[in-house]
Scaffold this motif. Structure first.
Motif, PDB file in Angstrom:
ATOM      1  N   UNK A   7       0.841  -1.202   0.000  1.00  0.00           N
ATOM      2  CA  UNK A   7       0.000   0.000   0.000  1.00  0.00           C
ATOM      3  C   UNK A   7       0.874   1.250   0.000  1.00  0.00           C
ATOM      4  N   UNK A   8       1.867   1.286   0.862  1.00  0.00           N
ATOM      5  CA  UNK A   8       2.732   2.462   0.970  1.00  0.00           C
ATOM      6  C   UNK A   8       3.517   2.697  -0.317  1.00  0.00           C
ATOM      7  N   UNK A   9       4.046   1.630  -0.903  1.00  0.00           N
ATOM      8  CA  UNK A   9       4.825   1.787  -2.133  1.00  0.00           C
ATOM      9  C   UNK A   9       3.960   2.321  -3.264  1.00  0.00           C
ATOM     10  N   UNK A  10       2.809   1.705  -3.485  1.00  0.00           N
ATOM     11  CA  UNK A  10       1.978   2.108  -4.618  1.00  0.00           C
ATOM     12  C   UNK A  10       1.405   3.510  -4.436  1.00  0.00           C
ATOM     13  N   UNK A  11       1.003   3.854  -3.217  1.00  0.00           N
ATOM     14  CA  UNK A  11       0.481   5.200  -2.967  1.00  0.00           C
ATOM     15  C   UNK A  11       1.568   6.252  -3.188  1.00  0.00           C
ATOM     16  N   UNK A  12       2.762   5.977  -2.695  1.00  0.00           N
ATOM     17  CA  UNK A  12       3.861   6.939  -2.822  1.00  0.00           C
ATOM     18  C   UNK A  12       4.268   7.114  -4.286  1.00  0.00           C
ATOM     19  N   UNK A  13       4.374   6.018  -5.005  1.00  0.00           N
ATOM     20  CA  UNK A  13       4.778   6.103  -6.405  1.00  0.00           C
ATOM     21  C   UNK A  13       3.732   6.822  -7.245  1.00  0.00           C
ATOM     22  N   UNK A  14       2.466   6.557  -6.975  1.00  0.00           N
ATOM     23  CA  UNK A  14       1.420   7.261  -7.711  1.00  0.00           C
ATOM     24  C   UNK A  14       1.514   8.762  -7.467  1.00  0.00           C
ATOM     25  N   UNK A  15       1.775   9.161  -6.225  1.00  0.00           N
ATOM     26  CA  UNK A  15       1.910  10.583  -5.906  1.00  0.00           C
ATOM     27  C   UNK A  15       3.070  11.215  -6.652  1.00  0.00           C
ATOM     28  N   UNK A  16       4.110  10.436  -6.936  1.00  0.00           N
ATOM     29  CA  UNK A  16       5.287  10.942  -7.633  1.00  0.00           C
ATOM     30  C   UNK A  16       5.151  10.879  -9.144  1.00  0.00           C
ATOM     31  N   UNK A  17       4.024  10.390  -9.629  1.00  0.00           N
ATOM     32  CA  UNK A  17       3.808  10.343 -11.068  1.00  0.00           C
ATOM     33  C   UNK A  17       4.364   9.123 -11.750  1.00  0.00           C
ATOM     34  N   UNK A  18       4.648   8.061 -10.990  1.00  0.00           N
ATOM     35  CA  UNK A  18       5.113   6.808 -11.576  1.00  0.00           C
ATOM     36  C   UNK A  18       3.895   5.999 -12.008  1.00  0.00           C
ATOM     37  N   UNK A  19       3.973   5.401 -13.184  1.00  0.00           N
ATOM     38  CA  UNK A  19       2.875   4.562 -13.679  1.00  0.00           C
ATOM     39  C   UNK A  19       2.885   3.246 -12.902  1.00  0.00           C
ATOM     40  N   UNK A  20       1.994   3.132 -11.944  1.00  0.00           N
ATOM     41  CA  UNK A  20       2.034   2.014 -11.004  1.00  0.00           C
ATOM     42  C   UNK A  20       0.664   1.369 -10.840  1.00  0.00           C
TER      43      UNK A  20
END
Length: 468
Positions: A135-148
């Motif tokens: 959850x933490x990884x995907x939420x953080x990456x989405x916030x940074x604009x990574x296609x996740x």
């Protein structure tokens, strides 16, 4: 659920591509995380908690979607050793539906939902800590604009698991992951390994029709498909670097054909620029270290190209494959400038600036995310940066060329510096010690307050960066 637009496209591939499986029957189901934004986009936001748990804890089929879960078949290279005994060993494709915003087909896949024919002696379960980390990884990456992928749902399941790499017994969970596709490079590798040219053609046709319909009339469809996948995976590699992210396990079964990041095991974010930083303790040679991730992705793309040779030719596929490094080198400056909230300039100048920037970050050991936060908008943030915890580094002689270069860029239209997030002294980060601090009160006293506060901060960060 009246707005949910169900699909069952993957069934069209036929039973040779998957196994129909039965979900585990868990002792209990406790909802721990629900992605409300993406539930709305899937038309599932009106589900009550009891209904949600019925579908995403007990896996009662969603109306109109897959009547049974499908454990997908694939092979893959794991740390460059080929393994023909992979496949969905503790998860399955539970449902498919359409994004109400753009009508894209999306998959709801699971992790930790029981044994399948591909479990290889494993228990088919996921630890609750592993689910929280995803959850933490995907939420953080989405916030940074990574296609996740998105962590759509996390349900605690009431089982005590034995694990050698963390204190046992430990709590269990079922994760539902929302992704654009679950077709991997390893899906093609399996068919190539079996010399199933007919199956390869069928999978290619399905992939183009479902995910790359613009390639339907291409003169050489395998080469066109490879070229498109190469471009998307190269973009993902650039996004990883711009996010300071280390996936940790970039095996061919963890790379899908849409270039979407997924499956977060031993991931890490770097604190300071270090190309040799690794995420997995078992990655003893640094194969998937921060700086080697683009090379790992290019190696994986080569494996995909090999699979497509029976459908095309080396001469046709080679130019498509050779796009990998030029695409990455072109994409990295774009992604770094995007994170800095700056408009691109000329291609060569942008590349030279990013090279100098990484040299400064490496030499100065400035905190990676702090720098990107401090200099959002370039010269517009000079005053903010002067009050940063890293201000002393920005006053150094070595930073002067970077400051001059930043002054030459125009802020992007979505720079958004008036957002409350940019009034903070420090950005939201997700270093390993922070992850452990979030988990500790959950493990010790079932206190979820810090996780909830963290997700609120990440949501603010996502809005500030225009990823809402």
């Amino acid at each position: 659920m009246s707005d949910f637009k169900p699909a069952r496209n993957h069934e069209a591939l036929g039973d040779a591509f998957y196994d129909r499986v039965t979900p585990a029957d868990f002792p209990q189901t406790i909802l721990r995380h629900r992605d409300h934004r993406w539930a709305r986009r899937m038309g599932l936001d009106t589900l009550s908690e009891a209904q949600w748990l019925d579908h995403f804890g007990r896996f009662t089929p969603l109306p109109g979607s897959l009547p049974e879960p499908l454990a997908l078949r694939y092979h893959g290279h794991q740390f460059r050793s080929y393994n023909p005994e992979l496949g969905d060993g503790r998860g399955f494709l539970f449902a498919q539906g359409h994004d109400l915003n753009d009508n894209r087909l999306l998959d709801l896949g699971t992790k930790g939902t029981g044994r399948t024919p591909w479990s290889r002696g494993g228990d088919g379960r996921l630890t609750l800590k592993g689910g929280v980390r995803e959850v933490l990884a995907s939420e953080m990456l989405e916030a940074m604009g990574v296609y996740t992928s998105k962590s759509f749902s996390l349900v605690e399941t009431g089982e005590a698991l034995q694990r050698g790499d963390e204190p046992s017994p430990t709590r269990s969970a079922a994760l539902v992951r929302l992704s654009h596709s679950h077709i991997r490079i390893g899906s093609f590798q399996r068919l190539a390994y079996l010399h199933d040219t007919e199956g390869l053609q069928q999978l290619l046709d399905y992939a183009i029709a479902t995910y790359y319909p613009e390639l339907a009339d291409a003169a050489d469809r395998p080469a066109a498909f490879l070229s498109a996948v190469v471009g998307n995976v190269a973009r993902l590699g650039a996004q990883y670097i711009a996010a300071g992210f280390v996936h940790g396990v970039l095996n061919t079964d963890n790379i899908n054909i849409t270039g979407e990041s997924f499956d977060y095991g031993p991931w890490r974010f770097i604190e300071r620029y270090d190309p040799d930083f690794t995420a997995a303790y078992f990655d003893e040679t640094g194969l998937y270290s921060f700086g080697r991730q683009p090379d790992a992705l290019a190696w994986n793309l080569t494996r995909l190209a090999e699979c497509l040779v029976p459908l095309s030719s080396i001469e046709a596929l080679e130019p498509a494959l050779n796009r990998a490094w030029p695409e990455f080198r072109a994409e990295l400056p774009r992604q770094m400038l995007r994170r800095l909230g700056l408009k691109p300039g000329d291609t060569e100048g942008d590349a030279a600036f990013v090279t100098r920037l990484f040299e400064f970050l490496g030499t100065s050991q400035a905190p990676f995310e702090q720098f990107l936060f401090d200099w959002r908008g370039g010269a517009l943030s000079a005053e903010r940066a002067s009050a940063s915890p890293s201000a002393q580094l920005y006053a150094s002689e070595g930073f002067a060329p970077i400051a001059d270069a930043l002054a030459g860029y125009q802020p992007s239209d979505d720079v958004n510096l008036d957002h409350d997030y940019f009034a903070r002294a420090r950005p939201r980060t997700m270093l390993i010690e922070q992850v452990e601090a979030i988990w500790a009160p959950i493990a010790e006293s079932d206190d979820w307050a810090l996780l909830e506060k963290t997700l609120e901060e990440i949501a603010q960060m996502r809005q500030a960066y225009g990823q809402a």
